[in-house]
Design a protein around this motif. Structure first.
Motif, mmCIF file in Angstrom:
data_model
loop_
_atom_site.group_PDB
_atom_site.id
_atom_site.type_symbol
_atom_site.label_atom_id
_atom_site.label_comp_id
_atom_site.label_asym_id
_atom_site.label_seq_id
_atom_site.Cartn_x
_atom_site.Cartn_y
_atom_site.Cartn_z
ATOM 1 N N GLN A 1 0.826 -1.209 0.000
ATOM 2 C CA GLN A 1 0.000 0.000 0.000
ATOM 3 C C GLN A 1 0.862 1.261 0.000
ATOM 4 O OE1 GLN A 1 -2.480 -1.347 3.446
ATOM 5 N NE2 GLN A 1 -4.181 -0.449 2.292
ATOM 6 N N ILE A 2 1.952 1.228 0.759
ATOM 7 C CA ILE A 2 2.854 2.383 0.810
ATOM 8 C C ILE A 2 3.488 2.618 -0.560
ATOM 9 C CG2 ILE A 2 4.957 3.314 1.839
ATOM 10 C CD1 ILE A 2 4.330 1.696 4.350
ATOM 11 N N GLN A 3 3.984 1.548 -1.167
ATOM 12 C CA GLN A 3 4.632 1.677 -2.469
ATOM 13 C C GLN A 3 3.648 2.182 -3.523
ATOM 14 O OE1 GLN A 3 7.802 1.346 -3.098
ATOM 15 N NE2 GLN A 3 8.446 0.541 -1.111
ATOM 16 N N GLU A 4 2.427 1.646 -3.488
ATOM 17 C CA GLU A 4 1.412 2.040 -4.469
ATOM 18 C C GLU A 4 0.998 3.500 -4.283
ATOM 19 O OE1 GLU A 4 -3.163 0.806 -5.713
ATOM 20 O OE2 GLU A 4 -1.922 -0.588 -4.555
ATOM 21 N N ALA A 5 0.874 3.933 -3.024
ATOM 22 C CA ALA A 5 0.408 5.291 -2.735
ATOM 23 C C ALA A 5 1.338 6.349 -3.323
ATOM 24 C CB ALA A 5 0.268 5.485 -1.227
ATOM 25 N N PHE A 6 2.651 6.085 -3.294
ATOM 26 C CA PHE A 6 3.620 7.106 -3.711
ATOM 27 C C PHE A 6 4.327 6.773 -5.022
ATOM 28 C CE2 PHE A 6 3.268 7.402 0.932
ATOM 29 C CZ PHE A 6 2.940 8.752 1.066
ATOM 30 N N ALA A 7 3.801 5.774 -5.748
ATOM 31 C CA ALA A 7 4.482 5.312 -6.961
ATOM 32 C C ALA A 7 4.683 6.435 -7.970
ATOM 33 C CB ALA A 7 3.692 4.164 -7.592
ATOM 34 N N LEU B 1 4.924 9.556 -7.583
ATOM 35 C CA LEU B 1 5.774 10.661 -7.134
ATOM 36 C C LEU B 1 7.254 10.328 -7.231
ATOM 37 C CD1 LEU B 1 3.816 11.947 -3.992
ATOM 38 C CD2 LEU B 1 3.807 12.850 -6.320
ATOM 39 N N GLU B 2 7.555 9.031 -7.414
ATOM 40 C CA GLU B 2 8.947 8.579 -7.578
ATOM 41 C C GLU B 2 9.845 9.104 -6.456
ATOM 42 O OE1 GLU B 2 10.052 9.812 -11.496
ATOM 43 O OE2 GLU B 2 8.910 8.213 -12.466
ATOM 44 N N LEU B 3 9.472 8.782 -5.226
ATOM 45 C CA LEU B 3 10.247 9.235 -4.071
ATOM 46 C C LEU B 3 11.565 8.480 -3.979
ATOM 47 C CD1 LEU B 3 7.478 9.465 -1.313
ATOM 48 C CD2 LEU B 3 8.238 11.224 -2.916
ATOM 49 N N SER B 4 12.560 9.136 -3.402
ATOM 50 C CA SER B 4 13.846 8.492 -3.185
ATOM 51 C C SER B 4 13.740 7.522 -2.005
ATOM 52 C CB SER B 4 14.912 9.547 -2.877
ATOM 53 O OG SER B 4 14.627 10.178 -1.626
ATOM 54 N N GLN C 1 11.362 8.293 5.349
ATOM 55 C CA GLN C 1 10.697 9.348 6.112
ATOM 56 C C GLN C 1 9.199 9.081 6.227
ATOM 57 O OE1 GLN C 1 11.796 12.878 3.954
ATOM 58 N NE2 GLN C 1 13.806 13.050 4.924
ATOM 59 N N VAL C 2 8.621 8.532 5.157
ATOM 60 C CA VAL C 2 7.203 8.153 5.198
ATOM 61 C C VAL C 2 6.979 7.080 6.250
ATOM 62 C CG1 VAL C 2 5.347 7.005 3.921
ATOM 63 C CG2 VAL C 2 6.707 8.786 2.805
ATOM 64 N N ARG C 3 7.837 6.072 6.256
ATOM 65 C CA ARG C 3 7.693 4.982 7.233
ATOM 66 C C ARG C 3 7.889 5.503 8.655
ATOM 67 N NH1 ARG C 3 10.842 2.713 3.091
ATOM 68 N NH2 ARG C 3 9.679 1.210 1.809
ATOM 69 N N ALA C 4 8.824 6.421 8.824
ATOM 70 C CA ALA C 4 9.060 7.003 10.147
ATOM 71 C C ALA C 4 7.838 7.792 10.605
ATOM 72 C CB ALA C 4 10.299 7.904 10.118
#
Length: 247
Positions: free
Chosen positions: A32-38, A40-43, A49-52
């Protein structure tokens, strides 16, 4: 401007992810995390930082957190005091409990009241299953207790005492689910209002930056993306606090 847009999109995705977690006992999957920000191509650092952030918000990733992890201090204190109060109520043995159930089914008010008292701890256990969904555990227990109090007077049609606890538990669960659904509906309405205000505020900010001054309703409507009615409604909903709009 592009950076501002990306930041707004990131915050929106993060809020959506938190809302999804609230629907699933404060838990999200790595997928779900990977899909949510796919898109945006986050580093890798940004994803950490999202997980934190999720961890700080007491949201489990891939596995459910223990109840104690996501209850607020207020909920902890309430639950501790409430369980202490219930400790003074002795649960009858099975034979006595069955007799109470039969009497409650027959409509005896005293038996119904005693049955309610005997089953109060069960309501707490059910409430724990629904905790962490943006409804205080105190309110969940209250909804369950009300359903229990109503339910003991509706046991007549049951075939036997073996059906009583399951029936009452289902009533309590339905009441808690209804409460959570009502809360979600209210939150959705609040988000809709917030989105409408933010849409106008964002457009007003963009135009104000171009003109280097506050803008009028007519000027903002003249951009073609928002009608005067939409702008005036947003002003009303915000309590006239859209700072880049005049008046």
């Amino acid at each position: 401007m592009e950076d501002i847009r990306k930041e707004q999109q990131f915050l929106q995705k993060l809020q959506e992810l938190v809302r999804e977690a609230k629907k699933n006992r404060n838990t999200v999957s790595e997928e779900q995390i990977q899909e949510a920000f796919a898109e945006l191509e986050l580093s890798g650092e940004q994803m950490e930082q999202v997980r934190a952030y999720l961890a700080a918000a007491k949201i489990g990733i891939g596995e459910e957190l223990p109840l104690e992890e996501y209850l607020t201090e207020e909920e902890h204190n309430y639950l501790e005091d409430y369980m202490e109060a219930l400790a003074g109520i002795e649960r009858p043995g099975e034979s006595v409990l069955d007799a109470l159930k039969l009497s409650a089914m027959a409509g005896e008010r005293d038996a119904q009241q005693r049955l309610v008292e005997a089953l109060l701890p069960d309501i707490v256990d059910i409430a724990k299953l629904y905790a962490g969904q943006d409804v205080l555990i105190e309110d969940l227990i209250g909804a369950g207790n009300e359903a229990l109090a109503r339910g003991v007077s509706m046991l007549g049609p049951l075939e036997g005492p073996q059906e009583v606890e399951g029936t009452l538990a289902r009533m309590a669960m339905d009441a808690m689910e209804d409460l959570i659904a009502e809360n979600l509906d209210e939150k959705a309405k609040e988000r809709e209002v917030e989105d409408r205000v933010n849409a106008v505020a964002d457009k007003a900010r963009e135009l104000a930056q171009d003109l280097r001054r506050k803008v009028t309703v007519e000027e903002l409507a003249g951009e073609g993306e928002l009608s005067p009615e939409q702008i005036l409604e947003a002003i009303r909903l915000s309590g006239n606090k859209i700072e880049d709009l005049e008046g």
